[in-house]
Motif scaffolding. Structure first.
Motif, PDB file in Angstrom:
ATOM      1  N   ASP A 130       0.833  -1.207   0.000  1.00 31.31           N
ATOM      2  CA  ASP A 130       0.000   0.000   0.000  1.00 31.31           C
ATOM      3  C   ASP A 130       0.867   1.257   0.000  1.00 31.31           C
ATOM      4  OD1 ASP A 130      -2.172  -1.650   0.000  1.00 31.31           O
ATOM      5  OD2 ASP A 130      -2.807  -1.222   2.054  1.00 31.31           O
ATOM      6  N   ASP A 131       1.952   1.241   0.776  1.00 30.24           N
ATOM      7  CA  ASP A 131       2.864   2.387   0.800  1.00 30.24           C
ATOM      8  C   ASP A 131       3.548   2.564  -0.552  1.00 30.24           C
ATOM      9  OD1 ASP A 131       2.189   2.669   3.454  1.00 30.24           O
ATOM     10  OD2 ASP A 131       4.028   1.742   4.220  1.00 30.24           O
ATOM     11  N   ALA A 151      -4.418  -0.871  -4.695  1.00 26.61           N
ATOM     12  CA  ALA A 151      -5.144   0.327  -4.281  1.00 26.61           C
ATOM     13  C   ALA A 151      -4.582   1.541  -5.009  1.00 26.61           C
ATOM     14  CB  ALA A 151      -5.004   0.524  -2.770  1.00 26.61           C
ATOM     15  N   HIS A 199      -0.706  -6.817   3.063  1.00 24.69           N
ATOM     16  CA  HIS A 199      -1.804  -7.493   2.363  1.00 24.69           C
ATOM     17  C   HIS A 199      -1.875  -8.948   2.802  1.00 24.69           C
ATOM     18  CE1 HIS A 199      -3.379  -9.984  -0.956  1.00 24.69           C
ATOM     19  NE2 HIS A 199      -4.247  -9.010  -1.093  1.00 24.69           N
TER      20      HIS A 199
END
Length: 299
Positions: A130-131, A151, A199
């Motif tokens: 995500d980062d 995302a 995740h």
């Protein structure tokens, strides 16, 4: 006029929701970031940031950040196009990869990529997917290899392969003695996972719900190695990916797979880069090499 650097500060603040983390992600000192955002607000004569707890952008701040994000991506692609025009080669790829995947797949892929394109350089960074998607959107990474789902908008997602997952436990775990082991036999069993930023944690939680098992909250691992070691000690069960189990650093020396008749699980792996990227063709070629190496290992 606002500067590109000020736009970068605003986007970083929206991504992190925290002045300290935003400053570290760029990197710049926190006072500099705060002062420049105040200068941006003064120049635009609008309030961009609500400086309470939790910190958030104002509605106009979010709208300006969205436009700034697109602008920064365009500037990044302009730089890449200029580099391509000057050198005629891809140069250095800033490549992000999940730590649950990179160490067990990237080494053979790098060997093949270097053999086929000696001019290609890869700056490889492991991190939380995500980062890294946020870094990709900001232009600080060029390409990311990570599990689906992805995302963020404005990204091209190239599915590469599906990787089997296995439930493992210590070799002397009582469930290994059951003939015809079924998913219902794991009801209430404690299962270890990585910390919740990964995740992999979210997928482990979904699998526990499917099996009726209990995800352990007090013993979150920092790596797949730590999960294997804790499972091998009998602390709990673990879910491990196939590439890890087949790797030299992983393996089944201290754990044993459960052969479950009515259950199987996989995760989907994809390569991700920005839509309209100047080097999209090169990224696609790199992705295909990685996919081919994965298929070879899994075969």
């Amino acid at each position: 006029m606002p500067t590109l650097r000020q736009m970068e500060y605003l986007v970083a603040l929206e991504d992190t929701g925290h002045f300290g983390r935003a400053a570290a992600s760029i990197p710049v000192t926190q006072p500099t970031l705060s002062q420049q955002l105040k200068a941006l607000e003064k120049r635009l004569q609008v309030k961009l940031v609500e400086r309470g707890k939790p910190l958030r952008l104002t509605p106009i701040g979010r709208e300006i950040a969205a436009r700034a994000r697109r602008m920064l991506m365009d500037v990044s692609e302009i730089r890449h196009l200029a580099e391509q025009s000057r050198t005629g080669a891809v140069g250095t790829i800033r490549f992000g990869v999940s730590p649950t995947l990179g160490p067990y797949l990237i080494p053979p892929a790098v060997v093949r990529l270097h053999r086929e394109n000696p001019l290609l350089r890869m700056y490889i960074r492991e991190g939380i997917p995500d980062d890294q998607f946020a870094e990709l959107a900001r232009g600080t990474l060029d390409m990311v290899l990570a599990p689906l789902p992805v995302a963020g908008g404005g990204l091209h997602v190239e599915p590469l392969f599906r990787e089997p997952l296995s439930l493992v436990g210590a070799p002397d775990h009582p469930l290994h003695c059951i003939d015809g082991l079924r998913s219902s036999d794991f009801a209430g069993q404690p299962v270890l996972s990585l910390d919740r930023r990964h995740h992999f944690h979210r997928q482990a939680l979904d699998i526990c719900r499917e099996l009726g098992a209990e995800l352990m909250r007090d013993y979150e691992g920092t790596s797949l190695d730590s999960l294997r070691q804790m499972a091998g000690s009998g602390l709990g069960l673990a879910i491990l990916p196939e590439l890890y189990l087949r790797s030299e650093t992983g393996g089944e020396d201290m754990v044993r797979r459960f052969a479950i008749e009515d259950w199987s699980a996989t995760r989907s792996i994809a390569a991700v880069w920005r839509e309209g990227a100047a080097f999209a063709g090169a990224y696609a070629a790199i992705a295909e090499v990685i996919a081919a190496e994965a298929r070879e290992i899994l075969r």
